[in-house]
Design an enzyme around this catalytic site. Structure first.
Site, PDB file in Angstrom:
ATOM      1  N   ASP A  18       0.884  -1.172   0.000  1.00  0.00           N
ATOM      2  CA  ASP A  18       0.000   0.000   0.000  1.00  0.00           C
ATOM      3  C   ASP A  18       0.916   1.214   0.000  1.00  0.00           C
ATOM      4  OD1 ASP A  18      -2.246   1.590   0.057  1.00  0.00           O
ATOM      5  OD2 ASP A  18      -2.972   0.910   1.982  1.00  0.00           O
ATOM      6  N   SER A  19       0.294   2.409  -0.005  1.00  0.00           N
ATOM      7  CA  SER A  19       1.107   3.620  -0.040  1.00  0.00           C
ATOM      8  C   SER A  19       1.708   3.952   1.332  1.00  0.00           C
ATOM      9  CB  SER A  19       0.239   4.797  -0.482  1.00  0.00           C
ATOM     10  OG  SER A  19      -0.813   4.972   0.451  1.00  0.00           O
ATOM     11  N   GLY A  51      -3.703   8.001  -4.166  1.00  0.00           N
ATOM     12  CA  GLY A  51      -4.985   8.485  -4.696  1.00  0.00           C
ATOM     13  C   GLY A  51      -4.874   9.717  -5.568  1.00  0.00           C
ATOM     14  N   CYS A  81      -4.849  -2.120  -1.297  1.00  0.00           N
ATOM     15  CA  CYS A  81      -4.917  -0.705  -1.650  1.00  0.00           C
ATOM     16  C   CYS A  81      -6.055  -0.579  -2.653  1.00  0.00           C
ATOM     17  CB  CYS A  81      -3.597  -0.262  -2.267  1.00  0.00           C
ATOM     18  SG  CYS A  81      -3.665   1.378  -3.012  1.00  0.00           S
ATOM     19  N   ASN A  82      -7.108   0.083  -2.241  1.00  0.00           N
ATOM     20  CA  ASN A  82      -8.267   0.248  -3.127  1.00  0.00           C
ATOM     21  C   ASN A  82      -7.901   0.985  -4.405  1.00  0.00           C
ATOM     22  OD1 ASN A  82     -11.025  -0.318  -1.388  1.00  0.00           O
ATOM     23  ND2 ASN A  82      -9.296   0.232  -0.112  1.00  0.00           N
ATOM     24  N   THR A  83      -6.973   1.942  -4.287  1.00  0.00           N
ATOM     25  CA  THR A  83      -6.621   2.767  -5.437  1.00  0.00           C
ATOM     26  C   THR A  83      -5.977   1.931  -6.536  1.00  0.00           C
ATOM     27  OG1 THR A  83      -6.313   4.630  -3.926  1.00  0.00           O
ATOM     28  CG2 THR A  83      -5.364   4.844  -6.124  1.00  0.00           C
ATOM     29  N   CYS A 191     -10.979   2.889   1.381  1.00  0.00           N
ATOM     30  CA  CYS A 191      -9.537   3.167   1.354  1.00  0.00           C
ATOM     31  C   CYS A 191      -9.012   2.553   2.637  1.00  0.00           C
ATOM     32  CB  CYS A 191      -9.271   4.674   1.326  1.00  0.00           C
ATOM     33  SG  CYS A 191      -7.545   5.103   1.683  1.00  0.00           S
ATOM     34  N   THR A 192      -7.921   1.818   2.530  1.00  0.00           N
ATOM     35  CA  THR A 192      -7.453   1.056   3.695  1.00  0.00           C
ATOM     36  C   THR A 192      -6.986   1.940   4.849  1.00  0.00           C
ATOM     37  OG1 THR A 192      -5.318   0.911   2.606  1.00  0.00           O
ATOM     38  CG2 THR A 192      -6.799  -0.973   2.372  1.00  0.00           C
ATOM     39  N   HIS A 193      -6.750   3.214   4.567  1.00  0.00           N
ATOM     40  CA  HIS A 193      -6.384   4.117   5.668  1.00  0.00           C
ATOM     41  C   HIS A 193      -7.591   4.497   6.535  1.00  0.00           C
ATOM     42  CE1 HIS A 193      -2.749   4.764   3.229  1.00  0.00           C
ATOM     43  NE2 HIS A 193      -2.205   5.331   4.286  1.00  0.00           N
TER      44      HIS A 193
HETATM   45  N1  DGL Z   1      -4.777   3.233   1.165  1.00  0.00           N
HETATM   46  C1  DGL Z   1      -4.856   3.297  -0.233  1.00  0.00           C
HETATM   47  C2  DGL Z   1      -6.225   2.936  -0.730  1.00  0.00           C
HETATM   48  O1  DGL Z   1      -6.816   2.023  -0.188  1.00  0.00           O
HETATM   49  C3  DGL Z   1      -4.178   4.500  -0.887  1.00  0.00           C
HETATM   50  C4  DGL Z   1      -4.307   5.798  -0.168  1.00  0.00           C
HETATM   51  C5  DGL Z   1      -3.444   6.891  -0.811  1.00  0.00           C
HETATM   52  O2  DGL Z   1      -2.209   6.785  -0.697  1.00  0.00           O
HETATM   53  O3  DGL Z   1      -4.006   7.803  -1.425  1.00  0.00           O
HETATM   54  O4  DGL Z   1      -6.727   3.493  -1.677  1.00  0.00           O
END
Ligand code: DGL
Length: 273
Positions: A18-19, A51, A81-83, A191-193
């Site tokens: 992930d990021s 993102g 990571c959803n993105t 988003c995983t965050h």
């Molecule tokens: N956590 C990631 C996601 O699920 C990326 C978030 C990001 O870095 O913008 O999309």
């Protein structure tokens, strides 16, 4: 030291990327139901937020990380990571030697079966603009109304470990209020965050309104590896963490979801600046 490519077997590690710390919300859930696996995690903190990146950039970053995972002989890679799942999965899915698990595609069937009509999705700009959740859910159920909303500051709030700052609580509340104007019955934390912000969100709306897709995603990963006879049967296991910048901040921000015991190893790729 990275070992060179060998044959994949059931004792090979499962890799996550992930990021930044976001993918730990998924690793946490997977580790609960698969405690005996070897795990590798790469947090691309240098390029956060994903993102806001283009498709070409996301392919370039992921390719470096995937080649590292191939060199480490990983049996599976979790696109936590959803993105990247939304924007590049279709482009990269057949390029590598490991099994690839994309979060959005893996959880959409379950979301499509929720006994509700109005579903909100909080996610990054790239995920929302890709319409991936709408597209994937519509493959199973065309009748759901899906409302996507981009939350521009949330990833930074989590990565900077600034969840307690009043101005950030206000940002989250304002974004939630905007979403609530659509009258969603449930809201996916796409988003995983964002699960890091669940305690704040649930100050302003019922906690059970929010869905963290990591739970059903983890079960799917387990079922799939089990079906393929790829669960680890050795007693000894390990975890390794890599980041592309600021290992200490990663370790600190991770705490709410994961105890990263040793400071992550710093590993960058020459072609990805
Ligand atoms: N956590 C990631 C996601 O699920 C990326 C978030 C990001 O870095 O913008 O999309």
């Amino acid at each position: 030291m990275i070992t060179s490519k060998n044959n994949i077997n059931s004792n090979s590690p499962i890799a996550f990327f992930d990021s930044g710390v976001g993918g730990l919300t998924v690793l946490n859930k997977v580790k609960k139901i698969l405690p005996n696996e070897n795990y590798v995690y790469y947090g691309d903190t240098l390029h956060m937020p994903y993102g806001e990146k283009t498709k070409e950039q996301l392919i370039e970053y992921s390719d470096n990380i995937f080649k590292l995972f191939e060199d480490m002989n990983c049996k599976a890679v979790v696109m936590a990571c959803n993105t990247t799942s939304s924007v590049i999965y279709e482009d990269v899915k057949n390029r590598y030697s490991f099994k690839l698990f994309p979060i959005v595609q893996s959880v959409s069937e379950i979301l499509s079966k929720l006994p509700i009509n109005r579903l909100g999705i909080f996610a990054t700009r790239a995920t929302i603009e890709s319409n991936a959740y709408q597209r994937e859910i519509a493959k199973y159920n065309k009748n759901k109304q899906v409302f996507g909303q981009h939350c521009p500051n949330w990833v930074h709030i989590v990565e900077e470990n600034a969840l307690k700052e009043p101005k950030n609580i206000e940002i989250v509340r304002n974004d939630l209020e905007k979403m609530l104007l659509n009258n969603p019955e449930k809201i996916v934390l796409g988003c995983t965050h964002y699960p890091f912000l669940l305690e704040i969100l649930s100050q302003f709306a019922p906690k059970d309104m929010f869905i963290d897709p990591a739970e059903s995603f983890a079960q799917k990963i387990k079922d799939d590896l089990e079906k393929d006879g790829l669960l680890n049967c050795e007693k000894e296991h390990y975890e390794r963490f890599f980041v592309s910048s600021n290992p200490q901040l990663f370790q600190q921000s991770a705490k709410m979801f994961y105890d990263v015991k040793e400071t992550p190893e710093l590993l960058t790729f020459l072609n990805a600046v």
